[in-house]
Scaffold this motif. Structure first.
Motif, PDB file in Angstrom:
ATOM      1  N   GLN A 173      -3.064   0.812  -3.759  1.00  0.00           N
ATOM      2  CA  GLN A 173      -3.044  -0.737  -3.127  1.00  0.00           C
ATOM      3  C   GLN A 173      -2.615  -1.554  -4.738  1.00  0.00           C
ATOM      4  OE1 GLN A 173      -5.498  -2.786   0.035  1.00  0.00           O
ATOM      5  NE2 GLN A 173      -6.663  -0.914  -0.320  1.00  0.00           N
ATOM      6  N   PRO A 223      -7.890   1.655  10.646  1.00  0.00           N
ATOM      7  CA  PRO A 223      -8.754   2.374  11.188  1.00  0.00           C
ATOM      8  C   PRO A 223      -8.527   3.008  12.272  1.00  0.00           C
ATOM      9  CG  PRO A 223     -10.030   0.575  10.808  1.00  0.00           C
ATOM     10  CD  PRO A 223      -8.307   0.539  10.210  1.00  0.00           C
ATOM     11  N   ARG A 248     -12.538   5.849   4.452  1.00  0.00           N
ATOM     12  CA  ARG A 248     -12.347   5.011   2.656  1.00  0.00           C
ATOM     13  C   ARG A 248     -11.086   4.175   3.062  1.00  0.00           C
ATOM     14  NH1 ARG A 248     -14.686   7.876  -1.379  1.00  0.00           N
ATOM     15  NH2 ARG A 248     -12.507   9.141  -1.354  1.00  0.00           N
ATOM     16  N   ALA A 249     -10.962   2.814   2.905  1.00  0.00           N
ATOM     17  CA  ALA A 249      -9.952   2.284   2.391  1.00  0.00           C
ATOM     18  C   ALA A 249      -9.564   2.413   1.023  1.00  0.00           C
ATOM     19  CB  ALA A 249      -9.971   1.223   2.317  1.00  0.00           C
ATOM     20  N   THR A 250      -8.848   2.384   0.247  1.00  0.00           N
ATOM     21  CA  THR A 250      -8.566   3.273  -1.175  1.00  0.00           C
ATOM     22  C   THR A 250      -8.809   0.903  -1.490  1.00  0.00           C
ATOM     23  OG1 THR A 250      -6.892   4.080  -1.044  1.00  0.00           O
ATOM     24  CG2 THR A 250      -7.161   2.525  -3.049  1.00  0.00           C
ATOM     25  N   ALA A 271       1.294  -1.302  -0.100  1.00  0.00           N
ATOM     26  CA  ALA A 271      -0.149   0.140   0.089  1.00  0.00           C
ATOM     27  C   ALA A 271       0.650   0.989  -0.172  1.00  0.00           C
ATOM     28  CB  ALA A 271      -1.232  -0.326   0.679  1.00  0.00           C
ATOM     29  N   ALA A 287      -3.883  -2.068   3.160  1.00  0.00           N
ATOM     30  CA  ALA A 287      -4.135  -0.772   3.020  1.00  0.00           C
ATOM     31  C   ALA A 287      -4.291  -0.035   3.653  1.00  0.00           C
ATOM     32  CB  ALA A 287      -5.786  -1.362   3.649  1.00  0.00           C
ATOM     33  N   VAL A 288      -4.696   1.570   3.211  1.00  0.00           N
ATOM     34  CA  VAL A 288      -5.083   2.487   2.928  1.00  0.00           C
ATOM     35  C   VAL A 288      -6.728   3.108   3.722  1.00  0.00           C
ATOM     36  CG1 VAL A 288      -3.620   4.870   3.386  1.00  0.00           C
ATOM     37  CG2 VAL A 288      -2.774   3.418   2.901  1.00  0.00           C
ATOM     38  N   TYR A 289      -6.419   3.931   4.589  1.00  0.00           N
ATOM     39  CA  TYR A 289      -7.520   4.595   4.828  1.00  0.00           C
ATOM     40  C   TYR A 289      -7.480   6.089   4.836  1.00  0.00           C
ATOM     41  CZ  TYR A 289      -9.207  -0.505   6.428  1.00  0.00           C
ATOM     42  OH  TYR A 289      -9.544  -1.797   6.554  1.00  0.00           O
ATOM     43  N   HIS A 290      -8.760   6.505   4.455  1.00  0.00           N
ATOM     44  CA  HIS A 290      -8.491   8.054   4.447  1.00  0.00           C
ATOM     45  C   HIS A 290      -9.591   8.422   4.481  1.00  0.00           C
ATOM     46  CE1 HIS A 290      -9.459   8.042   0.235  1.00  0.00           C
ATOM     47  NE2 HIS A 290      -8.847   7.074   0.250  1.00  0.00           N
ATOM     48  N   SER A 293      -3.042   3.635   8.095  1.00  0.00           N
ATOM     49  CA  SER A 293      -2.159   1.848   7.126  1.00  0.00           C
ATOM     50  C   SER A 293      -3.486   1.134   8.046  1.00  0.00           C
ATOM     51  CB  SER A 293      -1.703   1.692   8.048  1.00  0.00           C
ATOM     52  OG  SER A 293      -0.631   1.952   7.608  1.00  0.00           O
ATOM     53  N   PHE A 333      -4.892  10.271   6.834  1.00  0.00           N
ATOM     54  CA  PHE A 333      -4.358   9.168   6.254  1.00  0.00           C
ATOM     55  C   PHE A 333      -4.307   7.649   7.339  1.00  0.00           C
ATOM     56  CE2 PHE A 333      -0.925  10.654   4.320  1.00  0.00           C
ATOM     57  CZ  PHE A 333       0.059   9.392   4.716  1.00  0.00           C
TER      58      PHE A 333
END
Length: 230
Positions: free
Chosen positions: A141, A164, A179-181, A126, A148-151, A162, A160
């Motif tokens: 990703q 939540p 929201r995860a990519t 990610a 994952a990366v959540y932003h 890695s 953002f």
């Protein structure tokens, strides 16, 4: 655990982060160091603060997640593994790697190929790119979705992380927000307008899939839309 975290102020390119933003990123990185203190690296760039953390159990050399272009205008953070980094480096004449990390090649690929930079990459990863040449942030990703990366956007800031639970530690968004990519996708966030667009491979296994052989040019460009706000 380890991982990536960061924050960028939306709006004018002249915007600047303050101690509040730096503290928020520090709190997110703290949440990613759940296996004991290993180390961290933080990059500050005017209106953005970005960093990575790695646990004490990380093998030597695994802590290098942060890469900056020679002109300082592109910052790339990456977690995971790039399996074919030597092959990719050999295909970029004139590129001189400065670290032992298999992820450094991602920065040079982005400089050379733009949004097509993941087309030949094999691995599970990610990443986040801060591109000051275009005033945008990219999230991406591989096709497996293992990393994952959540932003999210909140209070005029793009944040953002890695995980939540780490994202919630920034103090700007609620637990479970963000929201995860999606897998095999590059998402772009315009830092001036706050709009997003995405570029997704048609074959979900194209980037980092079973054979790692992407279908070049097989992408769908999605129109810009407002970023997710909390």
């Amino acid at each position: 655990m380890g991982g990536l975290a960061g924050l960028a102020v939306l709006g004018s390119a002249a915007s600047r982060t303050t101690g509040r933003e730096t503290a928020a990123v520090g709190s997110m990185l703290d949440a990613l160091e759940d296996e004991g203190h290993g180390g961290r690296a933080v990059v500050r760039d005017g209106s953005a603060v970005m960093g990575c953390a790695w646990p004490a159990s990380a093998a030597p050399g695994d802590g290098t997640h942060t890469f900056v272009s020679a002109d300082g205008k592109i910052v790339l953070l990456a977690s995971g593994r790039v399996r074919n980094h030597r092959e990719l480096a050999a295909a970029l004449p004139g590129v001189r790697l400065r670290t032992q990390s298999d992820r450094e090649i991602l920065l040079h690929l982005y400089e050379a190929e733009g949004l097509a930079f993941l087309d030949a990459v094999r691995g599970t990863f990610a990443l986040v790119v801060l591109d000051r040449r275009r005033d945008e942030v990219l999230f991406a990703q591989d096709g497996t979705g293992a990393d994952a990366v959540y932003h999210a956007v909140a209070d005029g800031r793009l944040v953002f992380a890695s995980a939540p639970e780490a994202l919630a530690r920034c103090g700007l968004v609620d637990a479970g927000a963000g929201r995860a990519t999606p897998a095999a996708t590059i998402e772009r966030v315009d830092l001036r307008e706050g709009t997003t667009s995405s570029r997704r491979c048609r074959d979900g296994s194209a980037v980092g899939g079973a054979h790692g052989r992407p279908e070049r040019g097989a992408v769908v460009e999605r129109p810009e839309r407002p970023a997710v706000r909390q």
